[in-house]
Write a protein that holds these residues in place. Structure first.
Motif, PDB file in Angstrom:
ATOM      1  N   ASP A  39       0.816  -1.208   0.000  1.00 33.22           N
ATOM      2  CA  ASP A  39       0.000   0.000   0.000  1.00 33.22           C
ATOM      3  C   ASP A  39       0.856   1.268   0.000  1.00 33.22           C
ATOM      4  OD1 ASP A  39      -2.866  -0.741   0.055  1.00 33.22           O
ATOM      5  OD2 ASP A  39      -2.280  -1.859   1.823  1.00 33.22           O
ATOM      6  N   CYS A  40       1.954   1.264   0.775  1.00 26.78           N
ATOM      7  CA  CYS A  40       2.756   2.490   0.886  1.00 26.78           C
ATOM      8  C   CYS A  40       4.240   2.255   0.663  1.00 26.78           C
ATOM      9  CB  CYS A  40       2.543   3.125   2.261  1.00 26.78           C
ATOM     10  SG  CYS A  40       3.186   2.129   3.633  1.00 26.78           S
ATOM     11  N   GLU A  41       4.628   1.018   0.355  1.00 28.33           N
ATOM     12  CA  GLU A  41       6.010   0.632   0.032  1.00 28.33           C
ATOM     13  C   GLU A  41       6.981   0.693   1.206  1.00 28.33           C
ATOM     14  OE1 GLU A  41       7.585   2.398  -3.476  1.00 28.33           O
ATOM     15  OE2 GLU A  41       6.032   1.565  -4.751  1.00 28.33           O
ATOM     16  N   LYS A  42       6.474   0.881   2.425  1.00 26.24           N
ATOM     17  CA  LYS A  42       7.365   0.767   3.581  1.00 26.24           C
ATOM     18  C   LYS A  42       7.862  -0.668   3.677  1.00 26.24           C
ATOM     19  CE  LYS A  42       6.130   4.397   6.851  1.00 26.24           C
ATOM     20  NZ  LYS A  42       5.680   4.691   8.228  1.00 26.24           N
ATOM     21  N   ARG A  43       9.080  -0.832   4.195  1.00 28.04           N
ATOM     22  CA  ARG A  43       9.673  -2.162   4.306  1.00 28.04           C
ATOM     23  C   ARG A  43       9.995  -2.458   5.771  1.00 28.04           C
ATOM     24  NH1 ARG A  43      10.989  -3.668  -1.060  1.00 28.04           N
ATOM     25  NH2 ARG A  43      11.850  -5.603  -0.234  1.00 28.04           N
ATOM     26  N   PHE A  44      10.009  -3.762   6.123  1.00 27.64           N
ATOM     27  CA  PHE A  44      10.181  -4.179   7.511  1.00 27.64           C
ATOM     28  C   PHE A  44      11.136  -5.374   7.607  1.00 27.64           C
ATOM     29  CE2 PHE A  44       6.166  -2.105   6.967  1.00 27.64           C
ATOM     30  CZ  PHE A  44       6.095  -1.240   8.045  1.00 27.64           C
ATOM     31  N   ARG A  45      11.816  -5.439   8.755  1.00 24.03           N
ATOM     32  CA  ARG A  45      12.733  -6.558   8.993  1.00 24.03           C
ATOM     33  C   ARG A  45      11.990  -7.836   9.337  1.00 24.03           C
ATOM     34  NH1 ARG A  45      15.226  -6.285  13.307  1.00 24.03           N
ATOM     35  NH2 ARG A  45      14.613  -4.290  14.157  1.00 24.03           N
ATOM     36  N   LEU A  50       5.392  -6.185   9.570  1.00 23.28           N
ATOM     37  CA  LEU A  50       4.584  -5.867   8.392  1.00 23.28           C
ATOM     38  C   LEU A  50       3.111  -6.122   8.674  1.00 23.28           C
ATOM     39  CD1 LEU A  50       4.073  -5.189   5.426  1.00 23.28           C
ATOM     40  CD2 LEU A  50       4.666  -7.571   4.864  1.00 23.28           C
ATOM     41  N   ASP A  51       2.806  -7.265   9.307  1.00 23.48           N
ATOM     42  CA  ASP A  51       1.411  -7.607   9.604  1.00 23.48           C
ATOM     43  C   ASP A  51       0.749  -6.527  10.455  1.00 23.48           C
ATOM     44  OD1 ASP A  51       1.725  -9.953   8.196  1.00 23.48           O
ATOM     45  OD2 ASP A  51       2.080 -11.190   9.973  1.00 23.48           O
ATOM     46  N   VAL A  52       1.484  -6.037  11.453  1.00 23.72           N
ATOM     47  CA  VAL A  52       0.952  -4.986  12.320  1.00 23.72           C
ATOM     48  C   VAL A  52       0.766  -3.698  11.521  1.00 23.72           C
ATOM     49  CG1 VAL A  52       1.498  -3.472  14.269  1.00 23.72           C
ATOM     50  CG2 VAL A  52       1.874  -5.937  14.464  1.00 23.72           C
ATOM     51  N   HIS A  53       1.747  -3.361  10.694  1.00 24.17           N
ATOM     52  CA  HIS A  53       1.674  -2.131   9.900  1.00 24.17           C
ATOM     53  C   HIS A  53       0.478  -2.145   8.953  1.00 24.17           C
ATOM     54  CE1 HIS A  53       2.758   1.094   7.140  1.00 24.17           C
ATOM     55  NE2 HIS A  53       2.592   0.230   6.157  1.00 24.17           N
ATOM     56  N   VAL A  54       0.236  -3.278   8.301  1.00 21.09           N
ATOM     57  CA  VAL A  54      -0.858  -3.381   7.330  1.00 21.09           C
ATOM     58  C   VAL A  54      -2.198  -3.010   7.963  1.00 21.09           C
ATOM     59  CG1 VAL A  54      -2.219  -5.058   5.996  1.00 21.09           C
ATOM     60  CG2 VAL A  54       0.257  -4.984   5.745  1.00 21.09           C
ATOM     61  N   PRO A 229      14.787  -5.398  -5.358  1.00 20.91           N
ATOM     62  CA  PRO A 229      13.704  -5.247  -4.363  1.00 20.91           C
ATOM     63  C   PRO A 229      12.671  -4.186  -4.710  1.00 20.91           C
ATOM     64  CG  PRO A 229      15.698  -4.175  -3.587  1.00 20.91           C
ATOM     65  CD  PRO A 229      16.055  -4.847  -4.883  1.00 20.91           C
ATOM     66  N   TYR A 230      12.963  -3.314  -5.672  1.00 19.79           N
ATOM     67  CA  TYR A 230      12.035  -2.233  -6.008  1.00 19.79           C
ATOM     68  C   TYR A 230      11.233  -2.639  -7.244  1.00 19.79           C
ATOM     69  CZ  TYR A 230      15.180   0.144  -2.832  1.00 19.79           C
ATOM     70  OH  TYR A 230      15.928   0.476  -1.736  1.00 19.79           O
ATOM     71  N   ARG A 231       9.931  -2.853  -7.031  1.00 17.36           N
ATOM     72  CA  ARG A 231       9.101  -3.433  -8.083  1.00 17.36           C
ATOM     73  C   ARG A 231       7.997  -2.472  -8.516  1.00 17.36           C
ATOM     74  NH1 ARG A 231       9.433  -8.234 -10.089  1.00 17.36           N
ATOM     75  NH2 ARG A 231      10.922  -8.808  -8.466  1.00 17.36           N
ATOM     76  N   CYS A 232       7.789  -2.417  -9.836  1.00 13.02           N
ATOM     77  CA  CYS A 232       6.737  -1.576 -10.412  1.00 13.02           C
ATOM     78  C   CYS A 232       5.384  -2.261 -10.236  1.00 13.02           C
ATOM     79  CB  CYS A 232       7.028  -1.335 -11.893  1.00 13.02           C
ATOM     80  SG  CYS A 232       5.704  -0.455 -12.745  1.00 13.02           S
ATOM     81  N   ASP A 233       4.431  -1.542  -9.655  1.00 16.83           N
ATOM     82  CA  ASP A 233       3.106  -2.116  -9.432  1.00 16.83           C
ATOM     83  C   ASP A 233       2.321  -2.269 -10.735  1.00 16.83           C
ATOM     84  OD1 ASP A 233       3.485  -2.331  -6.706  1.00 16.83           O
ATOM     85  OD2 ASP A 233       2.713  -0.320  -6.298  1.00 16.83           O
ATOM     86  N   SER A 234       2.714  -1.512 -11.766  1.00 10.84           N
ATOM     87  CA  SER A 234       1.973  -1.562 -13.028  1.00 10.84           C
ATOM     88  C   SER A 234       2.373  -2.746 -13.904  1.00 10.84           C
ATOM     89  CB  SER A 234       2.175  -0.259 -13.816  1.00 10.84           C
ATOM     90  OG  SER A 234       1.672   0.839 -13.094  1.00 10.84           O
ATOM     91  N   CYS A 235       3.678  -3.015 -14.009  1.00  9.85           N
ATOM     92  CA  CYS A 235       4.127  -4.084 -14.912  1.00  9.85           C
ATOM     93  C   CYS A 235       4.959  -5.150 -14.219  1.00  9.85           C
ATOM     94  CB  CYS A 235       4.927  -3.495 -16.077  1.00  9.85           C
ATOM     95  SG  CYS A 235       6.497  -2.741 -15.569  1.00  9.85           S
ATOM     96  N   ASN A 236       5.165  -4.992 -12.893  1.00  6.58           N
ATOM     97  CA  ASN A 236       5.873  -5.981 -12.074  1.00  6.58           C
ATOM     98  C   ASN A 236       7.364  -6.079 -12.384  1.00  6.58           C
ATOM     99  OD1 ASN A 236       5.397  -7.630  -9.834  1.00  6.58           O
ATOM    100  ND2 ASN A 236       5.596  -9.480 -11.062  1.00  6.58           N
TER     101      ASN A 236
END
Length: 256
Positions: A39-45, A50-54, A229-236
């Protein structure tokens, strides 16, 4: 009897009973954050982070208090609620007393002093100071009590708020002695000073190249690992650097 902890960190020699806990710990050294919010591209260790952030996006509160039906996003929040509201307990912190060997002059008896440590019940990290534990616990609870009066952003640490406020005031308290350039962050000054000294403390283990900044080393290492690690949401399509992803996104913007 001390629990068996066969998995040891090569960097700091901490030991763990499970390999998954060692893997998570190692990321505190490498800075790796493999879990990404789409949703916002934040990353977690950690996956649980991540589950809590979502839930900040979904509003989900899966943990319910049986006494008053109040709901919470994290189980640690529910436990704290139950202990402080319904049982009257004041803390969810374990206090440990450990023996620490104290250096003595040669020829004198070696002595050990008892030290009180405060342990986080979520991850078992220990702290000597209550304020350090309080700041750490917020990494689990997500609490951000320090609010900016200018833009309403919130922070878990007072020091982070102080840094943020400089984006409004323009204050740059860290000055380079060589060229008098000023910076709002001490870390940015340290990076800048290396342009004068030529220091490159971050070394690649694969090809011995050196870099002045950690993020430059991280980007370089991906040329060996192939990680994107940086992926385009439009074309993957994947990219090794965020700047390359940003350039790529403009090609989609031109299509509209």
């Amino acid at each position: 009897m001390t629990a068996c902890k066969p998995y040891k960190c090569n960097d700091c020699k901490k030991s763990f009973s499970q390999k998954c806990n060692l893997d998570a710990h190692v990321r505190t050294h490498t800075g790796e954050k493999p879990y990404k919010c789409y949703d916002c591209e934040k990353r977690f260790r950690l996956k649980q982070q991540l589950d809590v952030h979502v839930r900040a996006h979904t509003g989900e509160k899966p943990y319910k208090c049986d006494s008053c039906n109040k709901r919470f996003k994290q189980i640690s929040h529910l436990k704290k609620h139950v202990s402080t509201i319904h049982t009257g307990e004041k803390t969810n912190v374990c206090m440990l007393v450990v023996a620490v060997v104290v250096a003595s002059p040669i020829g004198s008896p070696v002595r050990s002093d008892a030290v009180l440590l405060l342990q986080c019940n979520d991850c078992e990290k220990t702290f000597r100071m209550k304020h350090s534990l309080d700041a750490h616990v917020r990494t689990h609870t997500g609490e951000k009590p320090y609010k900016c009066n200018e833009c309403e952003k919130s922070f878990s640490k007072k020091s982070n708020l102080d840094i943020h406020v400089r984006t409004h005031t323009g204050e740059k308290p860290y000055r380079c002695n060589d060229c008098k350039k000023s910076f709002s962050l001490k870390q940015h000054l340290e990076y800048h000073v290396r342009t004068h000294t030529g220091e490159k403390p971050y070394k690649c283990n694969d090809c011995e190249k050196s870099f002045s900044m950690k993020h430059s080393l991280d980007a370089h290492v991906r040329t060996h690992t192939g990680e994107k690690p940086y992926r385009c949401d439009s074309c993957n399509k994947g990219f090794r650097q965020k700047s390359n992803l940003n350039l790529h996104l403009r090609t989609h913007a031109g299509e509209n």
